[in-house]
Design a protein around this motif. Structure first.
Motif, PDB file in Angstrom:
ATOM      1  N   LEU A 208      16.656 -82.304   0.501  1.00 15.90           N
ATOM      2  CA  LEU A 208      17.071 -80.906   0.450  1.00 15.90           C
ATOM      3  C   LEU A 208      17.002 -80.362  -0.970  1.00 15.90           C
ATOM      4  O   LEU A 208      16.569 -79.231  -1.182  1.00 15.90           O
ATOM      5  N   SER A 209      17.402 -81.158  -1.940  1.00 15.58           N
ATOM      6  CA  SER A 209      17.344 -80.681  -3.325  1.00 15.58           C
ATOM      7  C   SER A 209      15.900 -80.398  -3.730  1.00 15.58           C
ATOM      8  O   SER A 209      15.624 -79.410  -4.425  1.00 15.58           O
ATOM      9  N   SER A 210      14.964 -81.225  -3.289  1.00 15.54           N
ATOM     10  CA  SER A 210      13.549 -80.981  -3.583  1.00 15.54           C
ATOM     11  C   SER A 210      13.070 -79.688  -2.940  1.00 15.54           C
ATOM     12  O   SER A 210      12.322 -78.921  -3.555  1.00 15.54           O
ATOM     13  N   ILE A 211      13.505 -79.449  -1.722  1.00 13.01           N
ATOM     14  CA  ILE A 211      13.130 -78.209  -1.026  1.00 13.01           C
ATOM     15  C   ILE A 211      13.692 -77.008  -1.774  1.00 13.01           C
ATOM     16  O   ILE A 211      12.990 -76.025  -2.018  1.00 13.01           O
TER      17      ILE A 211
ATOM     18  N   THR B 257      13.336 -71.596  -4.240  1.00 12.46           N
ATOM     19  CA  THR B 257      13.513 -70.902  -5.510  1.00 12.46           C
ATOM     20  C   THR B 257      12.294 -71.131  -6.392  1.00 12.46           C
ATOM     21  O   THR B 257      11.441 -71.954  -6.080  1.00 12.46           O
ATOM     22  N   LYS B 258      12.234 -70.433  -7.477  1.00  3.11           N
ATOM     23  CA  LYS B 258      11.144 -70.649  -8.429  1.00  3.11           C
ATOM     24  C   LYS B 258      11.404 -71.944  -9.190  1.00  3.11           C
ATOM     25  O   LYS B 258      12.497 -72.146  -9.703  1.00  3.11           O
ATOM     26  N   PRO B 259      10.422 -72.824  -9.245  1.00  4.42           N
ATOM     27  CA  PRO B 259      10.616 -74.088  -9.958  1.00  4.42           C
ATOM     28  C   PRO B 259      11.062 -73.895 -11.415  1.00  4.42           C
ATOM     29  O   PRO B 259      11.844 -74.683 -11.925  1.00  4.42           O
TER      30      PRO B 259
ATOM     31  N   GLY C 212      12.592 -75.836 -17.835  1.00  2.19           N
ATOM     32  CA  GLY C 212      12.915 -74.909 -18.915  1.00  2.19           C
ATOM     33  C   GLY C 212      13.874 -73.794 -18.559  1.00  2.19           C
ATOM     34  O   GLY C 212      14.204 -72.961 -19.397  1.00  2.19           O
ATOM     35  N   GLY C 213      14.344 -73.769 -17.310  1.00  5.55           N
ATOM     36  CA  GLY C 213      15.289 -72.742 -16.874  1.00  5.55           C
ATOM     37  C   GLY C 213      16.726 -73.149 -17.157  1.00  5.55           C
ATOM     38  O   GLY C 213      16.993 -74.141 -17.834  1.00  5.55           O
ATOM     39  N   SER C 214      17.647 -72.374 -16.608  1.00  2.00           N
ATOM     40  CA  SER C 214      19.062 -72.639 -16.870  1.00  2.00           C
ATOM     41  C   SER C 214      19.800 -73.261 -15.685  1.00  2.00           C
ATOM     42  O   SER C 214      20.951 -73.649 -15.804  1.00  2.00           O
ATOM     43  N   GLY C 215      19.156 -73.365 -14.532  1.00  2.00           N
ATOM     44  CA  GLY C 215      19.822 -73.860 -13.333  1.00  2.00           C
ATOM     45  C   GLY C 215      19.947 -75.368 -13.295  1.00  2.00           C
ATOM     46  O   GLY C 215      19.072 -76.092 -13.764  1.00  2.00           O
ATOM     47  N   THR C 216      21.070 -75.823 -12.726  1.00  2.00           N
ATOM     48  CA  THR C 216      21.288 -77.254 -12.555  1.00  2.00           C
ATOM     49  C   THR C 216      21.683 -77.543 -11.114  1.00  2.00           C
ATOM     50  O   THR C 216      22.206 -76.677 -10.417  1.00  2.00           O
TER      51      THR C 216
ATOM     52  N   ARG D 240      21.071 -64.299  -7.403  1.00  2.00           N
ATOM     53  CA  ARG D 240      19.883 -64.129  -6.557  1.00  2.00           C
ATOM     54  C   ARG D 240      19.451 -65.479  -5.979  1.00  2.00           C
ATOM     55  O   ARG D 240      19.151 -65.600  -4.798  1.00  2.00           O
ATOM     56  N   THR D 241      19.433 -66.493  -6.816  1.00  3.26           N
ATOM     57  CA  THR D 241      19.038 -67.825  -6.357  1.00  3.26           C
ATOM     58  C   THR D 241      20.047 -68.380  -5.369  1.00  3.26           C
ATOM     59  O   THR D 241      19.669 -68.983  -4.361  1.00  3.26           O
ATOM     60  N   HIS D 242      21.338 -68.162  -5.615  1.00  3.28           N
ATOM     61  CA  HIS D 242      22.357 -68.616  -4.658  1.00  3.28           C
ATOM     62  C   HIS D 242      22.144 -67.942  -3.298  1.00  3.28           C
ATOM     63  O   HIS D 242      22.291 -68.596  -2.255  1.00  3.28           O
ATOM     64  N   ARG D 243      21.787 -66.667  -3.278  1.00  6.41           N
ATOM     65  CA  ARG D 243      21.534 -65.984  -1.999  1.00  6.41           C
ATOM     66  C   ARG D 243      20.368 -66.642  -1.259  1.00  6.41           C
ATOM     67  O   ARG D 243      20.416 -66.822  -0.041  1.00  6.41           O
ATOM     68  N   LYS D 244      19.321 -67.012  -1.983  1.00  7.94           N
ATOM     69  CA  LYS D 244      18.176 -67.691  -1.361  1.00  7.94           C
ATOM     70  C   LYS D 244      18.588 -69.052  -0.810  1.00  7.94           C
ATOM     71  O   LYS D 244      18.151 -69.451   0.275  1.00  7.94           O
TER      72      LYS D 244
END
Length: 89
Positions: free
Chosen positions: A22-25, A31-33, A40-44, A59-63
């Motif tokens: 699921l984490s890979s999906i 989401t955008k890789p 290089g993004g801020s998400g963990t 926005r990413t949480h909504r997705k």
């Protein structure tokens, strides 16, 4: 969208998928890789046995919520098909 928020998602409602899968999906499809620290993004994302903790923008949480809801519906439908009794004629 620059502000991130940490949320924990319960995976017990989606029994047919491993958290690692699921984490890979989530990281590649939902989401955008480049939204993740690995790119290089801020998400963990942190995996647990039946949860995923994610620090991302709203926005990413909504997705992610949309994806999890879709997977939950699919799991329920598969379970319903397995437990449905065949029609006898």
């Amino acid at each position: 969208e620059a502000t991130t928020e940490a949320l924990v998602y319960d995976l017990s409602r989606i029994p047919n998928i491993e958290p690692k899968t699921l984490s890979s999906i989530i990281m590649s499809v939902a989401t955008k890789p480049e939204a993740w620290t690995e790119q290089g993004g801020s998400g963990t994302l942190v995996l647990g046995t039946d949860f995923i903790a994610i620090n991302q923008n709203q926005r990413t949480h909504r997705k992610i919520v949309s994806l999890l809801n879709q997977l939950e519906r699919q799991a329920k439908e598969q379970n319903r098909r397995r437990t449905a009794k065949p029609v006898q004629r």
